[in-house]
Design an enzyme around this catalytic site. Structure first.
Site, PDB file in Angstrom:
ATOM      1  N   ARG A  47      20.650  21.818 -30.159  1.00 38.44           N
ATOM      2  CA  ARG A  47      21.407  20.741 -29.529  1.00 38.44           C
ATOM      3  C   ARG A  47      22.276  20.139 -30.621  1.00 38.44           C
ATOM      4  O   ARG A  47      23.433  20.495 -30.742  1.00 38.44           O
ATOM      5  CB  ARG A  47      20.422  19.736 -28.912  1.00 38.44           C
ATOM      6  CG  ARG A  47      21.018  18.763 -27.947  1.00 38.44           C
ATOM      7  CD  ARG A  47      19.974  17.841 -27.362  1.00 38.44           C
ATOM      8  NE  ARG A  47      19.216  17.105 -28.389  1.00 38.44           N
ATOM      9  CZ  ARG A  47      18.259  16.235 -28.129  1.00 38.44           C
ATOM     10  NH1 ARG A  47      17.887  15.995 -26.876  1.00 38.44           N
ATOM     11  NH2 ARG A  47      17.638  15.603 -29.106  1.00 38.44           N
TER      12      ARG A  47
ATOM     13  N   TYR B  36      14.219   6.821   6.795  1.00 36.88           N
ATOM     14  CA  TYR B  36      15.406   7.669   6.914  1.00 36.88           C
ATOM     15  C   TYR B  36      15.011   9.125   7.139  1.00 36.88           C
ATOM     16  O   TYR B  36      14.104   9.647   6.496  1.00 36.88           O
ATOM     17  CB  TYR B  36      16.260   7.577   5.647  1.00 36.88           C
ATOM     18  CG  TYR B  36      17.028   6.287   5.547  1.00 36.88           C
ATOM     19  CD1 TYR B  36      18.017   5.972   6.480  1.00 36.88           C
ATOM     20  CD2 TYR B  36      16.769   5.389   4.533  1.00 36.88           C
ATOM     21  CE1 TYR B  36      18.734   4.783   6.385  1.00 36.88           C
ATOM     22  CE2 TYR B  36      17.481   4.199   4.425  1.00 36.88           C
ATOM     23  CZ  TYR B  36      18.461   3.908   5.354  1.00 36.88           C
ATOM     24  OH  TYR B  36      19.164   2.735   5.262  1.00 36.88           O
TER      25      TYR B  36
ATOM     26  N   MET C 219      16.755   2.261  -0.574  1.00 34.18           N
ATOM     27  CA  MET C 219      17.340   1.565  -1.728  1.00 34.18           C
ATOM     28  C   MET C 219      16.529   0.329  -2.096  1.00 34.18           C
ATOM     29  O   MET C 219      16.331   0.019  -3.273  1.00 34.18           O
ATOM     30  CB  MET C 219      18.790   1.162  -1.412  1.00 34.18           C
ATOM     31  CG  MET C 219      19.535   0.628  -2.625  1.00 34.18           C
ATOM     32  SD  MET C 219      21.188   0.057  -2.236  1.00 34.18           S
ATOM     33  CE  MET C 219      22.033   1.577  -1.892  1.00 34.18           C
TER      34      MET C 219
ATOM     35  N   LYS D  70      16.161   3.419 -28.312  1.00 34.12           N
ATOM     36  CA  LYS D  70      17.350   3.770 -27.520  1.00 34.12           C
ATOM     37  C   LYS D  70      17.119   3.472 -26.035  1.00 34.12           C
ATOM     38  O   LYS D  70      15.972   3.298 -25.609  1.00 34.12           O
ATOM     39  CB  LYS D  70      17.681   5.256 -27.722  1.00 34.12           C
ATOM     40  CG  LYS D  70      16.565   6.202 -27.311  1.00 34.12           C
ATOM     41  CD  LYS D  70      16.811   7.608 -27.830  1.00 34.12           C
ATOM     42  CE  LYS D  70      15.647   8.521 -27.457  1.00 34.12           C
ATOM     43  NZ  LYS D  70      15.770   9.843 -28.067  1.00 34.12           N
TER      44      LYS D  70
HETATM   45  C1  LIG Z   1      14.382  10.040 -28.518  1.00 32.78           C
HETATM   46  C2  LIG Z   1      14.130  10.659 -29.829  1.00 32.78           C
HETATM   47  C3  LIG Z   1      12.881  10.501 -30.461  1.00 32.78           C
HETATM   48  C4  LIG Z   1      11.697   9.847 -29.789  1.00 32.78           C
HETATM   49  O1  LIG Z   1      11.130  10.768 -28.884  1.00 32.78           O
HETATM   50  P1  LIG Z   1       9.787  10.458 -28.088  1.00 32.78           P
HETATM   51  O2  LIG Z   1       9.480  11.731 -27.421  1.00 32.78           O
HETATM   52  O3  LIG Z   1      10.103   9.370 -27.122  1.00 32.78           O
HETATM   53  O4  LIG Z   1       8.781  10.043 -29.102  1.00 32.78           O
HETATM   54  C5  LIG Z   1      12.741  11.015 -31.737  1.00 32.78           C
HETATM   55  N1  LIG Z   1      13.757  11.664 -32.353  1.00 32.78           N
HETATM   56  C6  LIG Z   1      14.960  11.848 -31.761  1.00 32.78           C
HETATM   57  C7  LIG Z   1      16.038  12.576 -32.493  1.00 32.78           C
HETATM   58  C8  LIG Z   1      15.179  11.366 -30.490  1.00 32.78           C
HETATM   59  O5  LIG Z   1      16.366  11.559 -29.905  1.00 32.78           O
END
Ligand SMILES: *Cc1c(COP(=O)(O)O)cnc(C)c1O
Length: 359
Positions: free
Chosen positions: A129, A254, A302, A34
Site C-alpha cells: 500500500r 422497509y 435511518m 486517526k
Molecule cells: C491505523 C494504523 C495503526 C493502528 O492499527 P490498529 O489495528 O487499530 O491497532 C497502526 N499503524 C498504521 C500505519 C495505521 O495506519
C-alpha cells in the site's frame, strides 16, 4: 435529553493503555488517534492518554486539531505529508512525518528550513500500500541521513497485512524482510499495530502503534476483548420510543424484510444508520434492552430499528434504555452480524450522536 448517545469510559481507556504497556514493556507507545480517535472524540481521548509517548494520525488536519485542543505531545503523520507546503506547518507544530515515497524525500531535500523534521522511513515489506521497496532502502536511508532538514535520528517502520491471524505465515515473511534490512542500523524500529502487539512480541521494537485495542476492541481473529484483558471504551445507547403489537403474518419495516411468524410485540428504538448503526445488521442481531438480549427484526432504517421483545413481555416500556454495543454486548458480535469489522462501526458514528464522558 439526547436519544442516541455514545458513552466513553475513560477508566477503560486508561486500563487498555496499561495493558499495551504490560504486553510491550520495553516499547514506547504511539497511540493512534486517526478518524476522530476511532469515533471516540479526538481531543478528549488525547487528553486522557497522558501515559502515551506520542500520538499518530492520518491527516495533517487531525494533527492541527490536536494542537488547537491544547495537546503538546509529539504527533506522527502516518501517511506523511502530501504537499511541500505542509513541511513548514509540520516544523511549526512539532509534527513528525512518515516518508514512504520519493516525492516526499525530494520535497524535504529541497525545503529551506530553520530546523529539522523528525522522519519515520516506511518500508513496504508486503502490505503493498504505502512504503518504499526493500531494494530502495539503502538509498533512502542515506539520503535522509545526509539531509540537513531531517533530524539525525531517522526511525524505521513497516506495517503488517495479516497480523490479526496467527495461523497466517505472511507476518513472519514481513518480519524477516524488515529485520534483514534494518539489521545493523542504530535507529528505533516501529512495526506493531494492535494485532501484532498481541500476536507477535518479536515485532515490538522501540515503538508500538496501538489503535483498536486502546478502545477495548479485540484486534485478533477469534478472540474477544475480555480474553485479551481489554475493556470496551464506548457504549452506544438509545431509547425505546414505542412498544407495539404485530400479528402473525404481518410484515415489518422497509421491503417487508421480516414477517412475524406468531403474534408478538416490537420495541422501536431511536437509532438507525443515520446515527451510524449498521444498515446491514441482519435479522437476529442482538440488542440489549434493560440488560436483556432481544433480536433485531426487519431492516435498519435511518432513524429507527425494530426489536422483537416477545408476546408476553411486560418489562419493556417507552423511555427504556437500549444498548447497541458496549461492555455487555460485544461490538465484535454486531460487526459480524453486519458483515463488517468493528473499526468501521466505530468510525461510522455520525454527528447526530451525542457524547457523554465518564471518569
Ligand atoms: C491505523 C494504523 C495503526 C493502528 O492499527 P490498529 O489495528 O487499530 O491497532 C497502526 N499503524 C498504521 C500505519 C495505521 O495506519
Amino acid at each position: 435529553m439526547a436519544l442516541a448517545t455514545a458513552t466513553i469510559d475513560f477508566s477503560a481507556l486508561q486500563s487498555n493503555l496499561a495493558r499495551v504497556k504490560e504486553l510491550a514493556p520495553n516499547s514506547q507507545v504511539m497511540a493512534v488517534l486517526k478518524a476522530n480517535a476511532y469515533g471516540h472524540g479526538l481531543v478528549k481521548i488525547a487528553q486522557r492518554l497522558a501515559d502515551a509517548d506520542a500520538f499518530a494520525v492520518a491527516r495533517i488536519e487531525e494533527a492541527l486539531a490536536l494542537r488547537t485542543g491544547g495537546i503538546t505531545k509529539p504527533i506522527v503523520l502516518l501517511e506523511g505529508f502530501f504537499k511541500a507546503s505542509d513541511i513548514e506547518i509540520m516544523l511549526a507544530n512539532n509534527f513528525q512525518t512518515i516518508v514512504h515515497d520519493e516525492y516526499q524525500l525530494a520535497a524535504l531535500e529541497q525545503a529551506n528550513l530553520s530546523g529539522c523534521i523528525k522522519v519515520w522511513l516506511k518500508v513496504d515489506t508486503g502490505m503493498h500500500r504505502l512504503g518504499i521497496e526493500p531494494r530502495q532502502f539503502d538509498a533512502f536511508y542515506s539520503r535522509l541521513k545526509h539531509c540537513p532538514n531531517v533530524c539525525d535520528d531517522v526511525q524505521l517502520m513497516t506495517h503488517f497485512a495479516c497480523a490479526d491471524d496467527l495461523s497466517n505465515s505472511y507476518t513472519d515473511k514481513q518480519l524477516t524482510t524488515f529485520f534483514a534490512l534494518v539489521n545493523n542500523k542504530p535507529e528505533a524500529l516501529c512495526l506493531a499495530n494492535s494485532a501484532a502487539i498481541i500476536n507477535y512480541p518479536q515485532s515490538h521494537g522501540q515503538w508500538v502503534r496501538p489503535g483498536l485495542m486502546m478502545y477495548g476492541v479485540s484486534p485478533v481473529q477469534g478472540r474477544v476483548s475480555q480474553d485479551l484483558g481489554l475493556e470496551p471504551v464506548m457504549s452506544l445507547k438509545s431509547e425505546v420510543i414505542a412498544v407495539r403489537h404485530v400479528r402473525q403474518g404481518e410484515l415489518v419495516g422497509y421491503g417487508g424484510h421480516w414477517q412475524a411468524d406468531k403474534d408478538t410485540q416490537l420495541a422501536v428504538v431511536a437509532i438507525g444508520y443515520g446515527d451510524g448503526y449498521p444498515r446491514h445488521a441482519d435479522n437476529g442481531t442482538p440488542v440489549l434492552i434493560n440488560g436483556q438480549r432481544y433480536p433485531l427484526v426487519g431492516r435498519v432504517s435511518m432513524d429507527m430499528i425494530t426489536v422483537d421483545i416477545g408476546a408476553d413481555n411486560r418489562s419493556v416500556a417507552v423511555g427504556d434504555e437500549a444498548l447497541m454495543w458496549g461492555r455487555e454486548l460485544a461490538i465484535e458480535e454486531i460487526a459480524e452480524r453486519a458483515n463488517t469489522i468493528a473499526y468501521e462501526l466505530l468510525c461510522n458514528i455520525t454527528p447526530r450522536v451525542s457524547y457523554e464522558y465518564l471518569g
